[in-house]
Write an enzyme that holds these catalytic residues in place. Structure first.
Site, PDB file in Angstrom:
ATOM      1  N   GLU A   1      13.428   3.194  13.385  1.00 30.14           N
ATOM      2  CA  GLU A   1      12.496   4.241  12.955  1.00 30.14           C
ATOM      3  C   GLU A   1      11.359   4.277  13.957  1.00 30.14           C
ATOM      4  O   GLU A   1      11.493   3.753  15.064  1.00 30.14           O
ATOM      5  CB  GLU A   1      11.995   3.963  11.535  1.00 30.14           C
ATOM      6  CG  GLU A   1      11.385   2.581  11.340  1.00 30.14           C
ATOM      7  CD  GLU A   1      11.052   2.289   9.887  1.00 30.14           C
ATOM      8  OE1 GLU A   1      10.842   3.240   9.121  1.00 30.14           O
ATOM      9  OE2 GLU A   1      10.980   1.093   9.526  1.00 30.14           O
TER      10      GLU A   1
ATOM     11  N   ARG B   1      -8.337 -20.092  -0.193  1.00 31.94           N
ATOM     12  CA  ARG B   1      -7.231 -19.881   0.739  1.00 31.94           C
ATOM     13  C   ARG B   1      -6.185 -20.988   0.634  1.00 31.94           C
ATOM     14  O   ARG B   1      -6.470 -22.159   0.816  1.00 31.94           O
ATOM     15  CB  ARG B   1      -7.751 -19.802   2.177  1.00 31.94           C
ATOM     16  CG  ARG B   1      -6.674 -19.352   3.171  1.00 31.94           C
ATOM     17  CD  ARG B   1      -7.208 -19.290   4.588  1.00 31.94           C
ATOM     18  NE  ARG B   1      -6.236 -18.690   5.481  1.00 31.94           N
ATOM     19  CZ  ARG B   1      -5.185 -19.326   5.993  1.00 31.94           C
ATOM     20  NH1 ARG B   1      -4.979 -20.600   5.690  1.00 31.94           N
ATOM     21  NH2 ARG B   1      -4.346 -18.686   6.798  1.00 31.94           N
TER      22      ARG B   1
ATOM     23  N   LYS C   1       6.519  -1.932   1.847  1.00 29.27           N
ATOM     24  CA  LYS C   1       5.381  -1.311   2.533  1.00 29.27           C
ATOM     25  C   LYS C   1       4.190  -2.265   2.428  1.00 29.27           C
ATOM     26  O   LYS C   1       3.275  -2.083   1.621  1.00 29.27           O
ATOM     27  CB  LYS C   1       5.073   0.059   1.937  1.00 29.27           C
ATOM     28  CG  LYS C   1       4.251   0.952   2.854  1.00 29.27           C
ATOM     29  CD  LYS C   1       4.232   2.385   2.343  1.00 29.27           C
ATOM     30  CE  LYS C   1       3.353   3.285   3.183  1.00 29.27           C
ATOM     31  NZ  LYS C   1       3.885   3.494   4.538  1.00 29.27           N
TER      32      LYS C   1
ATOM     33  N   TYR D   1       0.828  -1.206   0.000  1.00 30.28           N
ATOM     34  CA  TYR D   1       0.000   0.000   0.000  1.00 30.28           C
ATOM     35  C   TYR D   1       0.856   1.247   0.000  1.00 30.28           C
ATOM     36  O   TYR D   1       2.070   1.199   0.223  1.00 30.28           O
ATOM     37  CB  TYR D   1      -0.932   0.010   1.216  1.00 30.28           C
ATOM     38  CG  TYR D   1      -0.236   0.368   2.514  1.00 30.28           C
ATOM     39  CD1 TYR D   1      -0.341   1.646   3.061  1.00 30.28           C
ATOM     40  CD2 TYR D   1       0.548  -0.560   3.196  1.00 30.28           C
ATOM     41  CE1 TYR D   1       0.296   1.977   4.241  1.00 30.28           C
ATOM     42  CE2 TYR D   1       1.190  -0.230   4.375  1.00 30.28           C
ATOM     43  CZ  TYR D   1       1.059   1.045   4.891  1.00 30.28           C
ATOM     44  OH  TYR D   1       1.708   1.370   6.055  1.00 30.28           O
TER      45      TYR D   1
ATOM     46  N   LEU E   1      11.640   1.421   6.529  1.00 23.31           N
ATOM     47  CA  LEU E   1      10.929   1.898   5.353  1.00 23.31           C
ATOM     48  C   LEU E   1      11.705   3.051   4.740  1.00 23.31           C
ATOM     49  O   LEU E   1      12.161   3.955   5.453  1.00 23.31           O
ATOM     50  CB  LEU E   1       9.523   2.366   5.738  1.00 23.31           C
ATOM     51  CG  LEU E   1       8.654   2.812   4.567  1.00 23.31           C
ATOM     52  CD1 LEU E   1       8.303   1.639   3.670  1.00 23.31           C
ATOM     53  CD2 LEU E   1       7.390   3.502   5.062  1.00 23.31           C
TER      54      LEU E   1
END
Length: 291
Positions: free
Chosen positions: A181, A103, A149, A35, A205
């Site tokens: 971070e 699944r 991400k 995302y 990130l």
């Protein structure tokens, strides 16, 4: 609910309440997706190219085939703002998953990725940007590939929730005594006129606003040192700040109940904020209106 009712689904624009996926959706059942959150000022994207580049990097890392080019998704996102007549400050949430299939841990064959994006209002938090925020420290329990991400955010969520329960804005994550971070942002320490932050590696990130901060620092002739810092270094910091698309360049004035320096946003942080506002085309009139 958002005041912007139209969202992007695949390559079509639909009403938000019309989005519907099967219950066997890999983002829902495995967190098998990536995302981006993209900032908008006065109806214009900020760092759009950087976010789209990172989206494709994340998708490639987890072997998700996105059904469009960078240019095509950028164009669709521009159209999303037009469809919603966005003229104020907002954000776009953009998500891509491997798709819908029975699944199974193994990747499904011949299944199209599920992609959607929507707009939410997001006024600038001018008060906190001016006064600074409090944080806690928290052990970094995430996986080794935080440069992706991905939707797998439970450790981040738990750290952020602990900060919230202690009346703080963010959690500064650390591993083996060294700061990585924050739960939802990059973090920086200022000492003797230089900015220090964790080097770009797979365990953090690669923030889009971080790219801007490095550029601003170079323009201002402020040393930008990717050498990291420890939890112990925080006690001797001259300044501390964090960055993200929603937090911008946010001063940190307190960590675990202890003031950072004199407990006020520092001069270098303020200079970077000014450069950010200039780069994002945030006018003085706009800032006054936000206040």
């Amino acid at each position: 609910m958002s005041i912007y009712p139209i969202m992007l689904s695949q390559t079509k624009f639909i009403q938000r309440d019309k989005l519907n996926y099967p219950f066997e959706e890999r983002g829902l059942q495995f967190g098998d997706g990536v995302y981006e959150v993209i900032r908008i000022y006065s109806g214009n994207y900020y760092l759009l190219n950087e976010h789209i580049t990172r989206l494709f990097r994340s998708a490639e890392a987890v072997k998700i085939n996105l059904p469009f080019t960078k240019e095509e998704i950028s164009s669709l996102l521009m159209d999303l703002l037009k469809e919603n007549n966005v003229t104020t400050d907002a954000k776009v949430y953009l998500q891509a998953t491997r798709g819908s299939a029975p699944r199974d841990h193994v990747f499904p064959l011949d299944v199209a990725a599920n992609v959607y994006a929507y707009v939410q209002p997001l006024p600038r938090n001018v008060e906190l940007l001016g006064s600074g925020v409090s944080t806690i420290t928290h052990r970094d329990t995430r996986w080794e590939n935080c440069y992706i991400k991905s939707l797998n955010l439970l450790p981040n969520v738990l750290a952020k929730q602990e900060a919230k329960e202690q009346g703080c804005y963010e959690a500064i994550l650390h591993k083996d005594g060294f700061v990585t971070e924050c739960s939802a942002s990059n973090v920086y320490l200022v000492k003797d006129g230089a900015i220090h932050t964790h080097p770009i590696r797979k365990n953090i990130l690669h923030g889009c606003v971080r790219i801007s901060v490095e550029k601003f620092a170079n323009d201002l002739k402020i040393p930008f040192m990717e050498n990291g810092f420890s939890i112990e270094d925080i006690g001797a910091a001259d300044e501390l700040f964090l960055t993200s698309s929603t937090s911008e360049i946010m001063p940190i004035i307190q960590v675990d109940g202890n003031l950072v320096a004199d407990g006020k946003p520092g001069n270098i942080t303020k200079q970077l904020q000014t450069e950010y506002e200039r780069d994002a085309h945030i006018s003085s009139a706009h800032k006054m209106a936000a206040e």
